[in-house]
Design an enzyme around this catalytic site. Structure first.
Site, mmCIF file in Angstrom:
data_model
loop_
_atom_site.group_PDB
_atom_site.id
_atom_site.type_symbol
_atom_site.label_atom_id
_atom_site.label_comp_id
_atom_site.label_asym_id
_atom_site.label_seq_id
_atom_site.Cartn_x
_atom_site.Cartn_y
_atom_site.Cartn_z
ATOM 1 N N CYS A 71 -0.323 -0.257 -3.117
ATOM 2 C CA CYS A 71 -1.232 -1.184 -2.438
ATOM 3 C C CYS A 71 -1.687 -2.353 -3.306
ATOM 4 O O CYS A 71 -2.364 -3.262 -2.810
ATOM 5 C CB CYS A 71 -2.449 -0.430 -1.912
ATOM 6 S SG CYS A 71 -2.014 0.881 -0.753
ATOM 7 N N CYS A 102 -7.703 0.243 -4.971
ATOM 8 C CA CYS A 102 -7.048 1.492 -5.359
ATOM 9 C C CYS A 102 -5.590 1.391 -4.929
ATOM 10 O O CYS A 102 -5.213 0.497 -4.182
ATOM 11 C CB CYS A 102 -7.710 2.686 -4.685
ATOM 12 S SG CYS A 102 -7.696 2.580 -2.868
ATOM 13 N N HIS A 140 -3.857 -3.884 6.729
ATOM 14 C CA HIS A 140 -3.432 -3.638 5.347
ATOM 15 C C HIS A 140 -1.914 -3.545 5.240
ATOM 16 O O HIS A 140 -1.351 -2.461 5.201
ATOM 17 C CB HIS A 140 -4.092 -2.355 4.821
ATOM 18 C CG HIS A 140 -3.611 -1.923 3.484
ATOM 19 N ND1 HIS A 140 -3.354 -2.812 2.451
ATOM 20 C CD2 HIS A 140 -3.336 -0.683 2.983
ATOM 21 C CE1 HIS A 140 -2.954 -2.145 1.388
ATOM 22 N NE2 HIS A 140 -2.921 -0.860 1.688
#
Length: 448
Positions: free
Chosen positions: A112, A432, A402
């Protein structure tokens, strides 16, 4: 997808009069101390754009961004679920956007925080004097992820390709059973623990005593703020594009404000029946692409560009991927503040990646815990928590979406825009990532 976004980057506005007026302006004209250091290049964010972030499976993506073809020295893109045919998507996107074939490009992957890595790699190239202008970005297309045949089927097909006689080929074909035809679907799960990220988020929320109500409240907040920002025209990094055979797509389509009553109706998505993480308080699978133009300040001003912000200190962290998978912001925030010589109270704008509402709340509780700081972080006292009056005020990943490889650029561009809109000087991005990794960066407003 990424190529159209890069192509539109080439149409960035240039104001020579602005450069003449501000080219010699000292960055100390802002109210607080500047983070500029003697002998260290100032590196600036010139522009940042993204496609609308779309619920996976609703609308495909193309792109738009821009600068003169010969002004860019390097292109770096981040992506997570790679397509074999375009394993170096940065290069393919650059070629598709019409950039010179003489411009090198490479692709990075760090879950991510892949586009975060793309941006900081760009910063490194500029700081080292290798480049003056780099386009960095990220892309993810969850509506068409690669799906593999089973291992047994792959082995049979490879053997079939090597078979020389008709008898060998017929024998291999005859060995295929129904079990061979079962596909392997990609999963958001840790290779080292075989645990899905949602399951880990649920355990993390329970470990920090984060209730279902707290998670639902935060999710409602995210969607409500995103809706307000969208309607107020604050999401100016979003660019419209025409999907072949469809209408023009001009806004994120996952923003869906709801009530606490509606949220409460959803059942746990991962740990059943008593878990607290649901589809509504988790980020959703998303298609999207983003791009930023990063330059040395000297080069940007010489070309007549109006920078949006300085990219200052950054850090990467890693911790236990089983029990601390999503605690990257807790570990990275104090480290980047210490590098920059700042405290939490100095930060005017916070943009944290919202993988799950439970993940955000767990991080906030960890950052507010002396016990956690002393036991796990080797610190004498707690990190401290961001003021919610400064935190993700234009929504976040829970509501905006996302796309794994693209979110980092959205976070940084949003900080730059919020600093300008709100009159702040310092912003902090934190996120994160799978593997128990994390990232944080300090961004400083450019003098206006």
């Amino acid at each position: 997808m990424a190529s159209m976004l890069l192509n539109s980057m080439r149409s960035c506005s240039v104001s020579h009069s602005w450069a003449m007026r501000f080219g010699k302006m000292s960055s100390s004209s802002v109210s607080k101390k500047t983070l500029a250091r003697p002998g260290v290049k100032n590196i600036v964010l010139v522009e940042g754009v993204r496609t609308p972030f779309l619920l996976s499976g609703t609308t495909g993506l193309l792109n738009r961004t821009g600068v003169p073809k010969d002004a860019v020295d390097y292109i770096i893109y981040g992506t997570v679920i790679q397509e074999v045919k375009t394993s170096n998507v940065a290069r393919e996107a650059a070629m598709g956007a019409g950039f010179s074939d003489k411009i090198p490009a490479h692709t990075v992957t760090m879950a991510c925080i892949s586009s975060n890595q793309a941006m900081t790699s760009a910063v490194g190239l500029i700081a080292a004097g290798q480049c003056d202008a780099v386009v960095a970005g990220g892309v993810e297309f969850m509506s068409d992820v690669p799906i593999r045949h089973s291992r047994k089927m792959r082995k049979t097909m490879l053997s079939l390709n090597k078979a020389k006689t008709l008898g060998q080929k017929l024998s291999l074909i005859g060995s295929i059973r129904m079990a061979h035809l079962s596909p392997e679907l990609p999963a958001v799960a840790e290779f080292s623990t075989a645990e899905t990220m949602g399951h880990s988020a649920d355990r993390l929320a329970a470990a920090f005593g984060v209730s279902r109500v707290e998670q639902d409240e935060f999710a409602v907040r995210s969607h409500s703020l995103a809706k307000k920002a969208q309607e107020s025209g604050l999401l100016e990094d979003v660019i419209s594009f025409k999907v072949p055979g469809r209408d023009i797509v001009s806004k994120d389509n996952g923003i869906r404000p709801s009530s606490m009553e509606q949220m409460a109706k959803l059942k746990p998505a991962f740990i059943k029946p008593h878990g607290t993480v649901t589809a509504a308080n988790s980020s959703f699978l998303t298609d999207g692409a983003s791009a930023v133009l990063i330059m040395s300040e000297e080069k940007a001003l010489a070309m007549g560009y109006k920078p949006k912000a300085y990219l200052r200190d950054f850090v990467y962290v890693s911790q236990d991927p089983k029990d601390q998978l999503l605690l990257g912001p807790t570990y990275s925030t104090p480290k980047v503040l210490e590098r920059a010589g700042l405290s939490m109270s100095d930060i005017d704008v916070f943009e944290f990646h919202e993988a799950f509402a439970g993940q955000i709340m767990a991080n906030l509780k960890a950052m507010d815990s002396d016990w956690f700081a002393q036991t796990y972080m080797g610190r004498k006292s707690k990190v401290g928590t961001p003021s919610m009056d400064k935190f993700n005020l234009w929504g976040g990943s829970l509501s905006l979406g996302h796309p794994f490889g693209a979110t980092g650029c959205r976070l940084v561009t949003t900080v730059a825009h919020r600093l300008k809109k709100e009159g702040g000087q310092y912003g902090l991005v934190a996120a994160c990532a799978a593997g128990g990794q994390g990232h944080a960066m300090v961004i400083e407003a450019y003098p206006q």
